[in-house]
Design a protein around this motif. Structure first.
Motif, short mmCIF file in Angstrom:
data_model
loop_
_atom_site.label_atom_id
_atom_site.label_comp_id
_atom_site.label_asym_id
_atom_site.label_seq_id
_atom_site.Cartn_x
_atom_site.Cartn_y
_atom_site.Cartn_z
N ALA A 1 0.83 -1.21 0.00
CA ALA A 1 0.00 0.00 0.00
C ALA A 1 0.87 1.25 0.00
O ALA A 1 0.61 2.20 -0.74
N VAL A 2 1.91 1.25 0.82
CA VAL A 2 2.82 2.40 0.89
C VAL A 2 3.49 2.62 -0.46
O VAL A 2 3.54 3.74 -0.98
N TYR A 3 4.01 1.55 -1.05
CA TYR A 3 4.74 1.68 -2.30
C TYR A 3 3.84 2.02 -3.48
O TYR A 3 4.30 2.59 -4.46
N ASN A 4 2.57 1.70 -3.36
CA ASN A 4 1.64 2.04 -4.44
C ASN A 4 0.94 3.38 -4.20
O ASN A 4 0.04 3.75 -4.94
N GLY A 5 1.36 4.07 -3.16
CA GLY A 5 0.84 5.42 -2.89
C GLY A 5 -0.58 5.45 -2.36
O GLY A 5 -1.23 6.48 -2.39
N ARG A 6 -1.04 4.33 -1.84
CA ARG A 6 -2.39 4.30 -1.27
C ARG A 6 -2.30 4.49 0.23
O ARG A 6 -1.32 4.15 0.87
N ARG B 1 14.99 -0.14 1.42
CA ARG B 1 15.74 0.99 0.90
C ARG B 1 17.24 0.69 0.89
O ARG B 1 17.95 1.05 -0.05
N LEU B 2 17.72 0.01 1.93
CA LEU B 2 19.14 -0.37 1.97
C LEU B 2 19.48 -1.34 0.84
O LEU B 2 20.62 -1.38 0.37
N ALA B 3 18.50 -2.11 0.42
CA ALA B 3 18.71 -3.10 -0.65
C ALA B 3 18.49 -2.48 -2.03
O ALA B 3 18.18 -3.18 -2.98
N GLY B 4 18.64 -1.18 -2.14
CA GLY B 4 18.52 -0.51 -3.43
C GLY B 4 17.09 -0.29 -3.87
O GLY B 4 16.77 -0.41 -5.05
N ASP B 5 16.22 0.02 -2.91
CA ASP B 5 14.80 0.24 -3.18
C ASP B 5 14.12 -0.97 -3.80
O ASP B 5 13.21 -0.85 -4.61
N ASP B 6 14.56 -2.15 -3.41
CA ASP B 6 13.91 -3.40 -3.79
C ASP B 6 12.72 -3.58 -2.84
O ASP B 6 12.89 -3.94 -1.68
N HIS B 7 11.52 -3.32 -3.32
CA HIS B 7 10.33 -3.28 -2.48
C HIS B 7 9.94 -4.63 -1.88
O HIS B 7 9.08 -4.68 -1.00
N ASP B 8 10.53 -5.70 -2.34
CA ASP B 8 10.19 -7.03 -1.83
C ASP B 8 11.34 -7.68 -1.06
O ASP B 8 11.24 -8.83 -0.65
N PHE B 9 12.44 -6.97 -0.89
CA PHE B 9 13.63 -7.57 -0.29
C PHE B 9 13.36 -8.08 1.12
O PHE B 9 13.70 -9.23 1.46
#
Length: 179
Positions: A28-33, A156-164
């Motif tokens: 939800a955060v990453y999709n701007g909801r 974010r530490l993983a290069g903005d990999d949203h599923d890391f």
């Protein structure tokens, strides 16, 4: 000497359910909801509706286990860089909490910070919290949000990999199942 807050004495809880809730919030955060995807929200609602009293406790324990696992990963990453995990994580985490007054009322920020510090020093967050009595309803949203903030920090530490962060946990669970 072993501590009564040593993770070996802690219940693991329902990590799968806690991860589903946290992952839903991250998406939800990453999709701007401002809320989860309707399909994900339905899954989370079905999950929480199916929980009995023991299930809610297992979900809370699972969230604490996630916080412990996230902080363990962050501690290892910081040690590789000769950094202190507490100094690296806590100031930005507290600043984020203070910017989210709907999720973090001022009186719960010390408790959530304490959970993170406990986990960062190798203690079980749920056993650390248990020293101060039962969980309160006012701490449930901050507990979830703390796990989300830590997962986002890792992503974010993983290069903005949203599923890391989610993969980190699922990989660890898969390895544990194989052992």
């Amino acid at each position: 000497m072993s501590s009564p807050c040593d993770p070996e004495y802690a219940p693991v809880g329902d990590i799968d359910a806690a991860l589903l809730v946290i992952d839903s919030q991250l998406k939800a955060v990453y999709n701007g909801r401002s809320g989860p995807d309707p399909e994900q929200e339905q899954m989370v609602n079905q999950l929480t509706a199916s929980l009995g009293p023991g299930g809610v406790e297992a979900l809370v324990d699972g969230a604490c286990t996630l916080i412990y696992m996230f902080m363990s990963w962050l501690r290892a990453a910081c040690e590789e860089q000769d950094e202190d995990v507490i100094a690296h994580v806590v100031p930005s985490l507290v600043a984020s909490m203070r910017m989210m007054p709907m999720s973090f009322r001022p009186e719960v920020i010390p408790t959530m910070t304490g959970l993170v510090v406990a986990a960062g020093t190798g203690l079980s967050p749920n056993l650390w919290r248990a020293q101060y009595g039962e969980w309160t309803g006012a701490e449930m949203t901050p507990l979830e949000a703390t796990a989300v903030l830590l997962a986002d920090h890792i992503n974010r530490l993983a290069g903005d990999d949203h599923d890391f962060a989610t993969r980190l946990i699922t990989d660890a669970l898969s390895r544990a199942d194989q052992d």
